[in-house]
Design a protein around this motif. Sequence first.
Motif, PDB file in Angstrom:
ATOM      1  N   VAL A   2      -3.643  95.668  56.992  1.00  0.00           N
ATOM      2  CA  VAL A   2      -5.128  95.874  56.805  1.00  0.00           C
ATOM      3  C   VAL A   2      -5.857  94.478  57.695  1.00  0.00           C
ATOM      4  O   VAL A   2      -6.917  94.543  58.198  1.00  0.00           O
ATOM      5  N   TYR A   3      -5.317  93.172  57.484  1.00  0.00           N
ATOM      6  CA  TYR A   3      -5.718  92.167  57.842  1.00  0.00           C
ATOM      7  C   TYR A   3      -5.431  92.053  59.412  1.00  0.00           C
ATOM      8  O   TYR A   3      -6.391  91.510  60.190  1.00  0.00           O
ATOM      9  N   LYS A   4      -4.436  92.917  60.029  1.00  0.00           N
ATOM     10  CA  LYS A   4      -4.392  93.029  61.512  1.00  0.00           C
ATOM     11  C   LYS A   4      -5.717  93.988  61.982  1.00  0.00           C
ATOM     12  O   LYS A   4      -6.506  93.750  63.009  1.00  0.00           O
ATOM     13  N   ILE A   5      -6.082  94.928  61.141  1.00  0.00           N
ATOM     14  CA  ILE A   5      -7.156  95.849  61.672  1.00  0.00           C
ATOM     15  C   ILE A   5      -8.483  95.128  61.548  1.00  0.00           C
ATOM     16  O   ILE A   5      -9.205  95.087  62.757  1.00  0.00           O
ATOM     17  N   ILE A   6      -8.648  94.287  60.587  1.00  0.00           N
ATOM     18  CA  ILE A   6      -9.827  93.537  60.569  1.00  0.00           C
ATOM     19  C   ILE A   6     -10.001  92.461  61.606  1.00  0.00           C
ATOM     20  O   ILE A   6     -11.010  92.408  62.121  1.00  0.00           O
ATOM     21  N   PHE A   7      -9.034  91.864  61.912  1.00  0.00           N
ATOM     22  CA  PHE A   7      -8.797  90.994  62.946  1.00  0.00           C
ATOM     23  C   PHE A   7      -9.340  91.767  64.496  1.00  0.00           C
ATOM     24  O   PHE A   7      -9.991  91.191  65.158  1.00  0.00           O
ATOM     25  N   LEU A   8      -8.643  92.771  64.857  1.00  0.00           N
ATOM     26  CA  LEU A   8      -8.857  93.398  65.803  1.00  0.00           C
ATOM     27  C   LEU A   8     -10.362  93.984  66.111  1.00  0.00           C
ATOM     28  O   LEU A   8     -10.743  93.936  67.015  1.00  0.00           O
ATOM     29  N   CYS A   9     -10.700  94.273  64.708  1.00  0.00           N
ATOM     30  CA  CYS A   9     -12.195  95.070  64.766  1.00  0.00           C
ATOM     31  C   CYS A   9     -13.086  93.718  65.295  1.00  0.00           C
ATOM     32  O   CYS A   9     -14.035  94.053  65.921  1.00  0.00           O
ATOM     33  N   ALA A  10     -13.026  92.496  64.762  1.00  0.00           N
ATOM     34  CA  ALA A  10     -13.748  91.420  65.020  1.00  0.00           C
ATOM     35  C   ALA A  10     -13.743  91.006  66.267  1.00  0.00           C
ATOM     36  O   ALA A  10     -14.712  90.760  67.191  1.00  0.00           O
ATOM     37  N   ALA A  11     -12.460  91.044  66.979  1.00  0.00           N
ATOM     38  CA  ALA A  11     -12.146  90.626  68.243  1.00  0.00           C
ATOM     39  C   ALA A  11     -12.771  91.954  69.304  1.00  0.00           C
ATOM     40  O   ALA A  11     -13.419  91.266  70.482  1.00  0.00           O
ATOM     41  N   GLY A  12     -12.667  93.024  68.815  1.00  0.00           N
ATOM     42  CA  GLY A  12     -13.227  94.016  69.469  1.00  0.00           C
ATOM     43  C   GLY A  12     -14.665  94.000  69.642  1.00  0.00           C
ATOM     44  O   GLY A  12     -15.093  94.327  70.850  1.00  0.00           O
ATOM     45  N   TYR A  33      -4.704  91.758  70.936  1.00  0.00           N
ATOM     46  CA  TYR A  33      -3.632  92.814  70.556  1.00  0.00           C
ATOM     47  C   TYR A  33      -2.082  92.116  70.661  1.00  0.00           C
ATOM     48  O   TYR A  33      -1.267  92.477  69.959  1.00  0.00           O
ATOM     49  N   PHE A  34      -2.042  91.411  71.630  1.00  0.00           N
ATOM     50  CA  PHE A  34      -0.885  90.706  71.615  1.00  0.00           C
ATOM     51  C   PHE A  34      -0.561  89.732  70.496  1.00  0.00           C
ATOM     52  O   PHE A  34       0.728  89.619  69.948  1.00  0.00           O
ATOM     53  N   MET A  35      -1.544  88.941  69.808  1.00  0.00           N
ATOM     54  CA  MET A  35      -1.403  88.352  68.732  1.00  0.00           C
ATOM     55  C   MET A  35      -0.886  88.926  67.459  1.00  0.00           C
ATOM     56  O   MET A  35      -0.388  88.421  66.649  1.00  0.00           O
ATOM     57  N   VAL A  36      -1.256  90.246  67.293  1.00  0.00           N
ATOM     58  CA  VAL A  36      -0.805  91.284  66.171  1.00  0.00           C
ATOM     59  C   VAL A  36       0.434  91.749  66.417  1.00  0.00           C
ATOM     60  O   VAL A  36       0.990  92.636  65.722  1.00  0.00           O
ATOM     61  N   GLY A  37       0.979  91.523  67.669  1.00  0.00           N
ATOM     62  CA  GLY A  37       2.379  91.998  67.882  1.00  0.00           C
ATOM     63  C   GLY A  37       2.659  93.135  68.823  1.00  0.00           C
ATOM     64  O   GLY A  37       3.680  93.894  68.718  1.00  0.00           O
ATOM     65  N   PHE A  38       1.602  93.654  69.558  1.00  0.00           N
ATOM     66  CA  PHE A  38       1.636  94.692  70.569  1.00  0.00           C
ATOM     67  C   PHE A  38       2.483  94.532  71.441  1.00  0.00           C
ATOM     68  O   PHE A  38       2.276  93.418  72.021  1.00  0.00           O
ATOM     69  N   PRO A  39       3.327  95.433  71.877  1.00  0.00           N
ATOM     70  CA  PRO A  39       4.203  95.476  73.173  1.00  0.00           C
ATOM     71  C   PRO A  39       3.285  95.569  74.312  1.00  0.00           C
ATOM     72  O   PRO A  39       2.126  96.119  74.203  1.00  0.00           O
ATOM     73  N   THR A  40       3.604  95.029  75.432  1.00  0.00           N
ATOM     74  CA  THR A  40       2.759  95.133  76.643  1.00  0.00           C
ATOM     75  C   THR A  40       2.078  96.300  76.913  1.00  0.00           C
ATOM     76  O   THR A  40       0.858  96.613  77.166  1.00  0.00           O
ATOM     77  N   ILE A 205      -8.369 103.279  67.007  1.00  0.00           N
ATOM     78  CA  ILE A 205      -9.504 104.133  66.648  1.00  0.00           C
ATOM     79  C   ILE A 205     -10.739 103.030  65.896  1.00  0.00           C
ATOM     80  O   ILE A 205     -11.885 102.962  66.392  1.00  0.00           O
ATOM     81  N   PRO A 206     -10.153 102.151  64.940  1.00  0.00           N
ATOM     82  CA  PRO A 206     -11.135 101.144  64.385  1.00  0.00           C
ATOM     83  C   PRO A 206     -11.671 100.249  65.202  1.00  0.00           C
ATOM     84  O   PRO A 206     -12.634  99.976  65.163  1.00  0.00           O
TER      85      PRO A 206
END
Length: 253
Positions: A2-12, A33-40, A205-206
């Motif tokens: 949940v925290y990762k999604i909130i962070f990504l939404c704010a960054a988005g 995306y990299f900060m929440v652990g996404f592969p390249t 999507i979020p």
Amino acid sequence: MVYKIIFLCAAGFLSAFVDSIAGGGGLISVPAYFMVGFPTHYTLGTNKFSATCGSLVSTAKFAQSGKVDKGILKVLLPFTLLGAATGVYTVLLLDSNVLKPIVLTLLLGVGIYSFFSKTVGMEDNFKGATKKTLIIGSIFAFAMGFYDGFFGPGVGSFLIFGLIKIYGFDFVRASGNAKAMNLMSNFTSLVLFAVKGKIFYLMGIPMAIFMTIGARVGTKLALKEGAKFIKPIFVTMSLGVAGKMIYEMLILK
């Protein structure tokens, strides 16, 4: 999660807000995306998905306000599409790092020139398209599409600056047309990433939803405040992308 999604939404939201005005939104969204652990590959694919949604909203808003020149884009967009497809295919064969020194030099030049020039992009001097400017514009569109498919950083800055120089647009009109061209190259890359299954929709999507909101707010401000509002953000993002590239080349090498 949940925290990762909130962070990504704010960054988005912030990414699309900035990108809709002057380009360079990837400077915010890709590291997020990299900060929440996404592969390249998932980072690039998911970012293309969310960024394309934001670009679509921004382009539509500029078009509704009459800041998109449909006659010119009918000629330029097919070349952007062709260039992007060629760029994506080429990057699978070659190392995109070969472009870094060239792109870095150009970005610094664009940012510094725009900063010191008091007149560039401040007035709309567009007098209509000619056969010459359409030919030059088509070559430019192919080159920018290719670059976006092959490498990408700073493409928004290059598009805006190039359209100002070729057609005499101000920053507002240049931003509107640049978003339409960037949308085409983004969509082309998005299709390829989707086919290869490199999009994480659960988080994409979020983030895309918040990117559409950010794009709408940013475009509205750009249209309301005009070239004087866009120029400093354009210069900042151009130099910001260049700075990020210098950091990657010197510190992370």
